[in-house]
Write an enzyme that holds these catalytic residues in place. Structure first.
Site, PDB file in Angstrom:
ATOM      1  N   HIS A 102       0.845  -1.135   0.171  1.00 25.12           N
ATOM      2  CA  HIS A 102      -0.057  -0.080   0.054  1.00 25.12           C
ATOM      3  C   HIS A 102       0.827   1.364  -0.075  1.00 25.12           C
ATOM      4  CE1 HIS A 102      -2.533  -3.328   1.788  1.00 25.12           C
ATOM      5  NE2 HIS A 102      -3.666  -2.600   1.290  1.00 25.12           N
ATOM      6  N   LYS A 129      -1.091  -7.719  -4.656  1.00 21.46           N
ATOM      7  CA  LYS A 129      -2.076  -6.772  -4.632  1.00 21.46           C
ATOM      8  C   LYS A 129      -1.289  -5.467  -4.284  1.00 21.46           C
ATOM      9  CE  LYS A 129      -5.702  -5.242  -1.635  1.00 21.46           C
ATOM     10  NZ  LYS A 129      -6.487  -5.413  -0.453  1.00 21.46           N
TER      11      LYS A 129
END
Length: 169
Positions: A102, A129
């Site tokens: 992130h 991700k």
């Protein structure tokens, strides 16, 4: 393309209600770690799920044990917690691992994002991700082009951009 609905509620009753509603329009449910849930409540959530479940871990080993007892299809762990992968495999060998990165401030350069993805797969991710903040519409376009690039390589990746300019993703 698949639709995943995150379930991030403080109260168990609210989480169960949202899960039941969301699974009618989604392919996956992502249940976020919650220290307030008991083992019985977590079990009830998993039994209510009619679609595959991703457990979004906060890295707390006690909670990981609790959730992995219910054998989610996936566990999502932050790249900073990759030291937990061996333990996760021991606790639930069939649970697939999503390693996530992130950046809440910007969209890094493509070469940097590609390096993060390589690192994730090198550490044993089944799925990589990337979630970044889009400062301008072009950031979302770049991220979507990376998604296509990795799909052509048969790599399982998730890309999403946060912020107003990230909605398209």
């Amino acid at each position: 393309m698949m639709i995943c609905v995150p379930i991030k509620k403080k109260k168990f009753e609210d989480a169960l209600k949202l899960l039941k509603k969301a699974q009618n329009t989604s392919d996956l449910i992502e249940i976020w770690s919650n220290p307030n849930f008991t083992s019985a409540q977590v079990g009830k959530l998993f039994r209510a799920a009619k679609v595959p479940v991703i457990y979004k871990s906060n890295g707390d080993i006690r909670e990981i044990n609790l959730f992995l007892n219910h054998k989610p299809e996936f566990i999502d762990i932050d790249i900073k917690k990759i030291n937990l992968i061996k333990e996760i495999h021991k606790l639930s060998p069939k649970t697939k691992i999503i390693i996530s990165y992130h950046n809440f401030e910007k969209t890094p350069l493509n070469k940097d994002l590609e390096a993060q993805i390589k690192k994730m797969f090198d550490f044993g991710a089944d799925v990589a991700k990337i979630a970044v903040f889009a400062e301008k519409p072009e950031d979302s376009i770049r991220v979507l082009s990376l998604l296509e690039k990795f799909n052509l390589q048969n790599k399982k990746v998730i890309f999403l951009c946060m912020g107003e300019h990230g909605k398209i993703t």
